[in-house]
Design a protein around this motif. Structure first.
Motif, PDB file in Angstrom:
ATOM      1  N   LEU A 113       0.836  -1.198   0.000  1.00  0.00           N
ATOM      2  CA  LEU A 113       0.000   0.000   0.000  1.00  0.00           C
ATOM      3  C   LEU A 113       0.875   1.253   0.000  1.00  0.00           C
ATOM      4  CD1 LEU A 113      -3.012   0.925   0.238  1.00  0.00           C
ATOM      5  CD2 LEU A 113      -2.589   1.166   2.690  1.00  0.00           C
ATOM      6  N   SER A 147      -1.937  -3.116   3.732  1.00  0.00           N
ATOM      7  CA  SER A 147      -1.481  -1.969   4.511  1.00  0.00           C
ATOM      8  C   SER A 147      -0.262  -2.321   5.349  1.00  0.00           C
ATOM      9  CB  SER A 147      -2.607  -1.484   5.432  1.00  0.00           C
ATOM     10  OG  SER A 147      -3.011  -2.539   6.280  1.00  0.00           O
ATOM     11  N   HIS A 199      -6.895  -2.605  -2.256  1.00  0.00           N
ATOM     12  CA  HIS A 199      -6.148  -2.181  -1.082  1.00  0.00           C
ATOM     13  C   HIS A 199      -6.750  -2.940   0.103  1.00  0.00           C
ATOM     14  CE1 HIS A 199      -5.282   1.907  -3.209  1.00  0.00           C
ATOM     15  NE2 HIS A 199      -4.604   0.898  -3.722  1.00  0.00           N
ATOM     16  N   CYS A 265      -6.648   1.665   4.913  1.00  0.00           N
ATOM     17  CA  CYS A 265      -7.390   1.389   3.675  1.00  0.00           C
ATOM     18  C   CYS A 265      -8.600   0.520   3.983  1.00  0.00           C
ATOM     19  CB  CYS A 265      -6.463   0.720   2.655  1.00  0.00           C
ATOM     20  SG  CYS A 265      -5.847  -0.894   3.166  1.00  0.00           S
TER      21      CYS A 265
END
Length: 288
Positions: A113, A147, A199, A265
């Protein structure tokens, strides 16, 4: 029964991917360096494929009949003289070339990410270069950008064990790291749905301060957070490549850059960081 070829199968996420695809009815081929060692470690797969992704000729014929390739291949610490460009880019490019030769219909790649904001970081630059190559290739793709993993949060527990957690700035940047099992489940769902880009984060969006507080709570220790001026992080980013070996400066550059941006995200999964910290703390008692 569909067949998936998993690269990076012996890594943190790769093991979860192999187990999850197997549990959901796929034939699993795992790319490994040493089949005996991988089998002894408990890796779940229908076939262990011994090959070196950095050496394209060893991949010849390994993907015949596969419907999907999933690559979680990458290095976080540079060893054996290999660089991020050798592994995160070129090894994945070799996998992609073989997938095209074999007529595989989809290639899924585990990215990172915030890559757009971190193209100057060597690790991310190599990953993004491969992602760009995959997008341009004549094959359906799924790029998954997590993430951060729960395993990446171990530094918070380590610092909390020492009595203090050191953070840059206000500690208000956010992240929702995800457990490997939850990420593997999301990967199966997203590849099955034909998603091109996703994501993927865990169920809880937390500030760095809140993660530190969870670490102290798991250890049963009082909260002691020290906030350092963010300018020190920026100075370290400039100085580290000059004063430390590449295998140290590379991961540090990524970590320090990610600490300076929001990494929150879309939420997936059900396993919470609080539970992970409690489990790790119980397995590794704090010395007094």
């Amino acid at each position: 029964m569909p067949t998936v070829f998993i690269a990076g199968a012996t890594g943190y996420l790769g093991r979860f991917l192999a187990a999850e695809y197997k549990a959901q009815g796929w034939q699993v081929r795992a790319l490994v360096r040493d089949a005996g060692r991988a089998r002894a470690s408990g890796l779940v797969a229908d076939a262990m494929i011994e090959a070196e992704a950095t050496q394209a000729h060893t991949l010849a014929g390994t993907m015949a009949g596969a419907d999907l390739v999933v690559s979680a291949l990458g290095i976080t610490r540079q060893r054996d003289g290999l660089t991020y460009w050798n592994v995160d880019y070129q090894a994945n490019a070799n996998l992609l070339a073989e997938a095209l030769n074999a007529g595989v219909t989809r290639f899924a790649y585990i990215h990172v990410l915030g890559a757009e904001q971190m193209r100057h970081v060597p690790l991310v630059a190599a990953k993004q270069a491969f992602a760009d190559k995959l997008i341009a290739a004549p094959i359906a793709h799924t790029i998954i950008a997590p993430s951060g993993y729960f395993s990446d949060m171990s530094d918070f527990l380590d610092m909390a064990r020492s009595g203090r957690v050191w953070l840059f700035g206000t500690g208000q940047n956010r992240i929702n790291p995800i457990d490997g099992q939850d990420l593997a489940q999301a990967t199966v769902e997203l590849t099955r749905a034909g998603a091109e880009m996703a994501h993927v984060g865990g169920p809880d969006v937390l500030t760095h301060n809140q993660i530190a507080e969870l670490a102290f709570a798991a250890l049963g220790r009082p909260v002691k957070i020290i906030h350092l001026p963010d300018v020190l992080r920026r100075i370290a980013l400039k100085v580290l490549p000059w004063i430390t070996p590449r295998h140290i400066s590379g991961p540090a550059q990524f970590f320090l850059t990610a600490m300076g941006i929001d990494m929150a995200c879309e939420r997936y999964g059900t396993i919470r960081l609080r539970e992970h910290f409690a489990d790790v703390a119980a397995k590794t008692p704090t010395k007094t």
